[in-house]
Design a protein around this motif. Structure first.
Motif, mmCIF file in Angstrom:
data_model
loop_
_atom_site.group_PDB
_atom_site.id
_atom_site.type_symbol
_atom_site.label_atom_id
_atom_site.label_comp_id
_atom_site.label_asym_id
_atom_site.label_seq_id
_atom_site.Cartn_x
_atom_site.Cartn_y
_atom_site.Cartn_z
ATOM 1 N N VAL A 116 0.824 -1.220 0.000
ATOM 2 C CA VAL A 116 0.000 0.000 0.000
ATOM 3 C C VAL A 116 0.854 1.263 0.000
ATOM 4 O O VAL A 116 0.327 2.367 0.111
ATOM 5 N N MET A 117 2.163 1.115 -0.116
ATOM 6 C CA MET A 117 3.061 2.267 0.001
ATOM 7 C C MET A 117 2.698 3.381 -0.983
ATOM 8 O O MET A 117 2.621 4.557 -0.607
ATOM 9 N N ASN A 118 2.462 3.033 -2.224
ATOM 10 C CA ASN A 118 2.219 4.049 -3.251
ATOM 11 C C ASN A 118 0.793 4.584 -3.258
ATOM 12 O O ASN A 118 0.493 5.526 -3.994
ATOM 13 N N SER A 119 -0.072 4.008 -2.433
ATOM 14 C CA SER A 119 -1.464 4.462 -2.405
ATOM 15 C C SER A 119 -1.797 5.259 -1.149
ATOM 16 O O SER A 119 -2.955 5.609 -0.921
ATOM 17 N N THR A 120 -0.795 5.544 -0.320
ATOM 18 C CA THR A 120 -1.019 6.320 0.903
ATOM 19 C C THR A 120 -0.186 7.597 0.864
ATOM 20 O O THR A 120 0.921 7.622 0.306
ATOM 21 N N ALA A 121 -0.723 8.641 1.493
ATOM 22 C CA ALA A 121 -0.045 9.940 1.487
ATOM 23 C C ALA A 121 1.307 9.884 2.195
ATOM 24 O O ALA A 121 2.245 10.597 1.826
ATOM 25 N N GLY A 122 1.414 9.031 3.210
ATOM 26 C CA GLY A 122 2.659 8.935 3.969
ATOM 27 C C GLY A 122 3.593 7.848 3.487
ATOM 28 O O GLY A 122 4.586 7.555 4.161
ATOM 29 N N ARG A 123 3.300 7.249 2.311
ATOM 30 C CA ARG A 123 4.110 6.137 1.776
ATOM 31 C C ARG A 123 4.300 5.063 2.847
ATOM 32 O O ARG A 123 5.404 4.562 3.096
ATOM 33 N N PHE A 124 3.194 4.696 3.455
ATOM 34 C CA PHE A 124 3.166 3.800 4.609
ATOM 35 C C PHE A 124 3.781 2.428 4.290
ATOM 36 O O PHE A 124 3.463 1.805 3.283
ATOM 37 N N GLY A 125 4.690 1.980 5.181
ATOM 38 C CA GLY A 125 5.242 0.636 5.066
ATOM 39 C C GLY A 125 6.577 0.531 4.355
ATOM 40 O O GLY A 125 6.987 -0.569 3.970
ATOM 41 N N LEU A 126 7.287 1.644 4.202
ATOM 42 C CA LEU A 126 8.619 1.621 3.598
ATOM 43 C C LEU A 126 9.666 1.570 4.707
ATOM 44 O O LEU A 126 9.626 2.363 5.647
ATOM 45 N N VAL A 127 10.598 0.634 4.605
ATOM 46 C CA VAL A 127 11.679 0.511 5.587
ATOM 47 C C VAL A 127 13.009 0.716 4.863
ATOM 48 O O VAL A 127 13.285 0.054 3.858
ATOM 49 N N VAL A 128 13.816 1.629 5.387
ATOM 50 C CA VAL A 128 15.093 1.981 4.759
ATOM 51 C C VAL A 128 16.228 1.744 5.753
ATOM 52 O O VAL A 128 16.225 2.297 6.861
ATOM 53 N N LYS A 134 34.638 17.186 7.383
ATOM 54 C CA LYS A 134 35.218 16.156 8.252
ATOM 55 C C LYS A 134 34.177 15.138 8.709
ATOM 56 O O LYS A 134 33.129 15.489 9.242
ATOM 57 N N LEU A 135 34.492 13.860 8.516
ATOM 58 C CA LEU A 135 33.620 12.771 8.955
ATOM 59 C C LEU A 135 33.825 12.537 10.450
ATOM 60 O O LEU A 135 34.947 12.300 10.904
ATOM 61 N N ILE A 136 32.740 12.597 11.232
ATOM 62 C CA ILE A 136 32.852 12.371 12.672
ATOM 63 C C ILE A 136 32.145 11.098 13.126
ATOM 64 O O ILE A 136 32.291 10.682 14.275
ATOM 65 N N GLY A 137 31.374 10.478 12.218
ATOM 66 C CA GLY A 137 30.685 9.257 12.611
ATOM 67 C C GLY A 137 29.738 8.769 11.539
ATOM 68 O O GLY A 137 29.731 9.262 10.404
ATOM 69 N N ARG A 138 28.920 7.764 11.911
ATOM 70 C CA ARG A 138 27.929 7.197 11.002
ATOM 71 C C ARG A 138 26.606 7.059 11.742
ATOM 72 O O ARG A 138 26.581 6.801 12.954
ATOM 73 N N ALA A 139 25.515 7.233 11.003
ATOM 74 C CA ALA A 139 24.181 6.908 11.513
ATOM 75 C C ALA A 139 23.836 5.530 10.971
ATOM 76 O O ALA A 139 23.726 5.347 9.755
ATOM 77 N N GLN A 140 23.681 4.558 11.862
ATOM 78 C CA GLN A 140 23.493 3.168 11.441
ATOM 79 C C GLN A 140 22.226 2.603 12.079
ATOM 80 O O GLN A 140 22.059 2.643 13.295
ATOM 81 N N GLY A 141 21.339 2.098 11.237
ATOM 82 C CA GLY A 141 20.070 1.556 11.710
ATOM 83 C C GLY A 141 19.049 1.621 10.598
ATOM 84 O O GLY A 141 19.360 1.333 9.439
ATOM 85 N N PHE A 142 17.828 2.026 10.937
ATOM 86 C CA PHE A 142 16.815 2.142 9.890
ATOM 87 C C PHE A 142 15.785 3.202 10.252
ATOM 88 O O PHE A 142 15.644 3.599 11.408
ATOM 89 N N TYR A 143 15.092 3.673 9.222
ATOM 90 C CA TYR A 143 13.886 4.466 9.438
ATOM 91 C C TYR A 143 12.774 3.864 8.598
ATOM 92 O O TYR A 143 13.016 3.228 7.563
ATOM 93 N N ALA A 144 11.547 4.033 9.080
ATOM 94 C CA ALA A 144 10.391 3.437 8.409
ATOM 95 C C ALA A 144 9.246 4.434 8.392
ATOM 96 O O ALA A 144 9.057 5.197 9.349
ATOM 97 N N THR A 145 8.497 4.442 7.293
ATOM 98 C CA THR A 145 7.320 5.312 7.214
ATOM 99 C C THR A 145 6.198 4.660 8.016
ATOM 100 O O THR A 145 5.725 3.575 7.688
ATOM 101 N N ALA A 146 5.775 5.342 9.085
ATOM 102 C CA ALA A 146 4.862 4.732 10.055
ATOM 103 C C ALA A 146 3.500 5.407 10.111
ATOM 104 O O ALA A 146 2.716 5.137 11.016
ATOM 105 N N SER A 147 3.218 6.294 9.157
ATOM 106 C CA SER A 147 1.928 6.979 9.129
ATOM 107 C C SER A 147 1.318 6.860 7.738
ATOM 108 O O SER A 147 2.016 7.008 6.732
ATOM 109 N N GLN A 148 0.018 6.617 7.695
ATOM 110 C CA GLN A 148 -0.669 6.569 6.406
ATOM 111 C C GLN A 148 -1.066 7.962 5.919
ATOM 112 O O GLN A 148 -1.226 8.181 4.721
#
Length: 226
Positions: free
Chosen positions: A60-72, A87-101
């Motif tokens: 349903v990702m492409n049919s909702t305003a919030g692109r609901f259900g995408l995990v990156v 200058k590189l000071i670190g990395r952001a490691q993990g995931f984000y997900a679209t959690a609103s429709q």
């Protein structure tokens, strides 16, 4: 009279045993600190060197305003300045997900892993809602390691730039945390620096010696005193 003395000795035994058990849990977690960090988060979703990659896409990702259900899943660079070449000071490691429709709201679950200076090897754990369409967002800091042991606080995220064609974005973060840190940090291993909360053999013996004395006193009083 003898029964009163026996009852009193039992209570003394219990007190000594409880004191001995509690004494074994004594350890140093470092001194309380307050830290403010400012850096830039590079969310690169395009090209052969993308550091943010979609791993789940709902039906349903492409049919909702919030692109609901995408995990990156991300391994994004954290830099001192807004330019990726700074200058590189670190990395952001993990995931984000679209959690609103209804709107573009992300669930952020990741570690900020630092590789520079006194923070080298330390992490901050981020967990919370990121209303990506808003100019300024607040996200919880729920923990940390190394220099940021037992961290609590919040991160303010501000979108610096977003490329509508590629989807790449640069986000400025101001992070405010209260944490337990080492009295003197090592640039190579802040988590193991003196005073960081790792107990040395000498300090362990300092803790356990009075515990042994209490246990011996309890033994003689409870078992040899009758």
């Amino acid at each position: 009279m003898a029964s009163i003395l026996r009852a009193s000795s039992v209570w003394v035994c219990l007190f000594l045993l409880l004191a001995a058990v509690n004494g074994q849990d004594d350890f140093d977690i470092g001194e309380e600190r307050k830290t403010h960090l400012n850096f830039f988060f590079h969310d690169i979703v395009s090209g052969p060197n993308a550091t943010a990659v979609a791993i789940v896409q709902s039906s349903v990702m492409n049919s909702t305003a919030g692109r609901f259900g995408l995990v990156v899943m991300v391994d994004n660079a954290l830099t001192e300045g807004p330019n990726i070449s700074s200058k590189l000071i670190g990395r952001a490691q993990g995931f984000y997900a679209t959690a609103s429709q209804g709107d573009l709201a992300l669930l952020m679950t990741m570690n900020f892993y630092f590789i520079d200076g006194v923070y080298n090897g330390s992490t901050l754990a981020i967990l919370g809602r990121n209303s990506a369409a808003s100019q300024t967002r607040e996200i919880s800091v729920v923990g940390g390691t190394g220099y940021f042991r037992l961290a609590q606080g919040y991160a303010i995220a501000k979108t610096g730039s977003w490329n509508a064609t590629s989807g790449d974005a640069v986000v400025e973060y101001d992070v405010y945390v209260v944490h337990k840190g080492p009295a003197s940090a090592s640039t190579s291993n802040p988590g193991g620096a003196p005073g960081s909360g790792q107990t040395s053999a000498g300090s362990r013996s300092t803790v356990y010696f009075p515990v042994l004395l209490l246990l011996q006193a309890a033994y003689f009083l409870c078992f040899l005193g009758h």
